[in-house]
Design a protein around this motif. Structure first.
Motif, mmCIF file in Angstrom:
data_model
loop_
_atom_site.group_PDB
_atom_site.id
_atom_site.type_symbol
_atom_site.label_atom_id
_atom_site.label_comp_id
_atom_site.label_asym_id
_atom_site.label_seq_id
_atom_site.Cartn_x
_atom_site.Cartn_y
_atom_site.Cartn_z
ATOM 1 N N GLY A 87 -44.829 17.090 -38.653
ATOM 2 C CA GLY A 87 -45.873 16.562 -39.408
ATOM 3 C C GLY A 87 -47.023 15.689 -38.304
ATOM 4 O O GLY A 87 -46.522 15.173 -37.396
ATOM 5 N N ALA A 88 -48.099 15.574 -38.855
ATOM 6 C CA ALA A 88 -48.899 14.690 -38.408
ATOM 7 C C ALA A 88 -48.446 13.303 -38.196
ATOM 8 O O ALA A 88 -48.834 12.452 -37.266
ATOM 9 C CB ALA A 88 -50.515 14.881 -39.025
ATOM 10 N N LYS A 89 -47.711 13.004 -39.273
ATOM 11 C CA LYS A 89 -47.104 11.484 -39.354
ATOM 12 C C LYS A 89 -46.423 11.301 -38.340
ATOM 13 O O LYS A 89 -46.544 10.131 -37.557
ATOM 14 C CB LYS A 89 -46.256 11.478 -40.586
ATOM 15 N N LEU A 94 -48.632 10.666 -35.176
ATOM 16 C CA LEU A 94 -49.297 9.230 -35.348
ATOM 17 C C LEU A 94 -48.464 8.366 -35.136
ATOM 18 O O LEU A 94 -48.697 7.022 -34.253
ATOM 19 C CB LEU A 94 -49.946 9.222 -36.622
ATOM 20 N N TRP A 130 -55.488 4.820 -45.004
ATOM 21 C CA TRP A 130 -54.370 5.524 -45.461
ATOM 22 C C TRP A 130 -53.184 4.595 -45.121
ATOM 23 O O TRP A 130 -53.054 3.685 -44.168
ATOM 24 C CB TRP A 130 -54.111 6.729 -44.509
ATOM 25 N N PHE A 156 -51.038 3.547 -41.946
ATOM 26 C CA PHE A 156 -51.524 3.348 -40.530
ATOM 27 C C PHE A 156 -51.145 1.790 -40.111
ATOM 28 O O PHE A 156 -50.536 1.628 -38.767
ATOM 29 C CB PHE A 156 -53.116 3.269 -40.397
ATOM 30 N N ASN A 159 -60.020 8.205 -39.285
ATOM 31 C CA ASN A 159 -59.363 9.309 -40.121
ATOM 32 C C ASN A 159 -60.581 9.963 -40.742
ATOM 33 O O ASN A 159 -61.186 9.330 -41.602
ATOM 34 C CB ASN A 159 -58.529 8.574 -41.184
ATOM 35 N N ASN A 164 -58.776 9.900 -45.784
ATOM 36 C CA ASN A 164 -57.779 9.499 -47.199
ATOM 37 C C ASN A 164 -57.691 7.876 -47.118
ATOM 38 O O ASN A 164 -57.338 7.549 -46.045
ATOM 39 C CB ASN A 164 -56.520 10.079 -46.747
ATOM 40 N N ASP A 221 -57.518 11.110 -36.539
ATOM 41 C CA ASP A 221 -56.575 11.574 -37.474
ATOM 42 C C ASP A 221 -57.498 12.729 -38.159
ATOM 43 O O ASP A 221 -58.311 12.222 -38.941
ATOM 44 C CB ASP A 221 -55.793 10.795 -38.309
ATOM 45 N N ILE A 263 -56.500 15.479 -40.114
ATOM 46 C CA ILE A 263 -55.506 16.306 -40.819
ATOM 47 C C ILE A 263 -56.279 16.987 -41.828
ATOM 48 O O ILE A 263 -56.007 18.224 -42.451
ATOM 49 C CB ILE A 263 -54.399 15.574 -41.174
ATOM 50 N N TYR A 264 -57.395 16.500 -42.376
ATOM 51 C CA TYR A 264 -58.347 17.070 -43.420
ATOM 52 C C TYR A 264 -59.533 17.762 -42.977
ATOM 53 O O TYR A 264 -60.247 18.326 -43.676
ATOM 54 C CB TYR A 264 -58.448 16.117 -44.537
ATOM 55 N N SER A 281 -49.700 20.765 -42.958
ATOM 56 C CA SER A 281 -49.503 20.237 -44.250
ATOM 57 C C SER A 281 -50.861 20.518 -45.200
ATOM 58 O O SER A 281 -50.396 21.006 -46.208
ATOM 59 C CB SER A 281 -49.316 18.647 -44.293
ATOM 60 N N LYS A 282 -52.007 20.077 -44.767
ATOM 61 C CA LYS A 282 -53.013 20.351 -45.716
ATOM 62 C C LYS A 282 -53.718 21.421 -45.619
ATOM 63 O O LYS A 282 -54.102 22.260 -46.612
ATOM 64 C CB LYS A 282 -54.018 19.109 -45.487
ATOM 65 N N ARG A 297 -43.132 20.558 -42.469
ATOM 66 C CA ARG A 297 -43.399 19.182 -41.434
ATOM 67 C C ARG A 297 -43.711 19.990 -39.911
ATOM 68 O O ARG A 297 -42.900 19.655 -38.969
ATOM 69 C CB ARG A 297 -41.795 18.720 -41.114
#
Ligand code: PLP
Length: 393
Positions: free
Chosen positions: A97-99, A102, A123, A126, A168, A172, A200, A202-203, A234-235, A243
């Protein structure tokens, strides 16, 4: 027994509220749940088929730490062609995952005490990721400028200890998408002060009518050399449970990231990597466009609905991702009332679960997800409208 670093870490409030609401739903409570951080679309069939094929072919061993070569190639190609951001496969590290990308990146970039500039609202994870790496989050409040970080505000926050600017975009929780000109102005300040930019994105594939996404590293080679792009599946592909995320970084940073990952978690699941590869290589673009159009339709229902429900107020119209960020100051009438109070009241008296912004550094905003069926959005708005009438707000 517990270290001070871990001891000061609260459990994720978003995950906790989501679990609480899901438990109430399981007990049969009549709640419209707008707290979630994932799309309700299924995983694209191409990705699932890629995973099944990987299992059938026995691709179940450790892969290279940064991911299988074909996936890194496909991600680099995607960044180069879709986001206009030239990358080589050696710059890509795939992650859980991006998590995870990061969480690891601050260990790679920061000495203890280095400062990371963090535009707020942010978010929820962070600041904790930054602190876990021994670095210091420096919040920059963007509420006076429509949740848009300005070059002036950035310049003011820079100190001799500043190492990183964390962006980001799309955001988010605010839904703001910064345009190319705004990003270029921020890049100028970052270069002036020798900052590294962690972006980030991700979106980045979920940007709605009227807004245009610009990947930070696409602004030019000079800033690309100081940018780490974070993205994932994920998105874009509604693949939260698989993941798979990635970092796209200058080669030495990618190598360091890979080294950290090699000594902690190793590569993400081989099956998930092949699913992600199949999503990129399969003909998924038509389906993605269809989903984007549906999300855009839901966004309009949410945006227009909230606009018709004073004293609720949209500080910034949602432009990307799938959240509307709503100012609820008008409902904070008692002493000490904040977004947590409002969210509690909406859950109890309106049967609508929303995410309070307290842990996003926005104690008078709530976040409403429109990644749910259009009928549920309409029902939630209807219920909130009835609640507002009942309390004569
Ligand atoms: N970054 C932001 C801004 C997010 O909202 C999320 C998920 O909610 C992530 C990263 C993590 O995504 P992933 O599921 O790829 O770990």
């Amino acid at each position: 027994m517990i270290s001070s670093r871990a001891g000061s870490l609260p459990a994720s409030s978003t995950a906790a509220l989501d679990a609480h609401v899901k438990a109430l739903l399981a007990e049969g409570a009549d709640i419209v749940n707008l707290t979630g951080g994932e799309l309700d679309f299924p995983t694209p069939e191409q990705a699932s088929e890629g995973a099944r094929r990987a299992i059938a072919e026995g691709r179940t061993r450790y892969t290279p730490v940064a991911g299988v070569g074909h996936l890194r190639e496909a991600v680099a190609r995607r960044l180069t062609t879709r986001w206009n951001s030239p990358h080589e496969p050696a710059q890509i590290v795939t992650t859980n995952g991006a998590k995870q990308a990061l969480a690891q990146i601050f260990t790679v970039l920061c000495e203890p005490g280095d400062e990371v500039i963090l535009p707020a609202p942010y978010w929820v994870s962070f600041p904790h990721m930054i602190r876990l790496a021994g670095a210091v989050p420096v919040e920059v409040d963007t509420s006076a400028t429509g949740f848009r970080l300005t070059p002036e505000a950035l310049r003011e926050a820079v100190t001799p200890r500043t190492k990183v600017l964390l962006l980001n975009n799309p955001s988010n929780p605010t839904g703001v998408v910064l345009d190319r000109g705004e990003l270029a102005a921020l890049a100028h300040v970052a270069l002036e002060h020798g900052l590294v930019v962690v972006s980030d994105e991700i979106y980045g594939d979920l940007v709605h009518e009227g807004a245009e996404f610009t990947s930070f590293a696409s602004l030019g080679p000079e800033i690309a050399e100081r940018t780490v792009t974070v993205g994932g599946f994920s998105k874009t592909y509604a693949m939260t449970g698989w993941r798979i995320g990635f970092a796209a970084a200058p080669p030495p940073v990618a190598a360091a990231l890979s080294a950290v990952q090699g000594h902690t978690s190793s590569a993400p699941s081989s099956i998930s990597q092949y699913a992600a590869l199949a999503a990129l290589e399969g003909d998924t673009d038509t389906e993605l466009d269809r989903r984007a159009a549906e999300l855009n339709r839901r966004r309009a229902i949410m945006r227009d609905g909230v606009r018709g429900l004073p004293p609720l107020r949209l500080t910034a119209p949602p432009q990307g991702g799938f959240f509307a960020f709503v100012d609820v100051r008008g409902l904070c009438t008692g002493p000490g009332d904040d977004a947590g109070t409002v969210a509690g009241n909406l859950l109890e008296h309106a049967g609508v679960a929303v995410m309070p912004g307290n842990d996003f550094a926005a104690p008078h905003h709530v976040r409403l997800s429109y990644a749910v069926a259009a009928e549920d959005i309409a029902l939630a708005l209807d219920r909130i409208g009835s609640y507002l009438k009942a309390v004569d707000a």
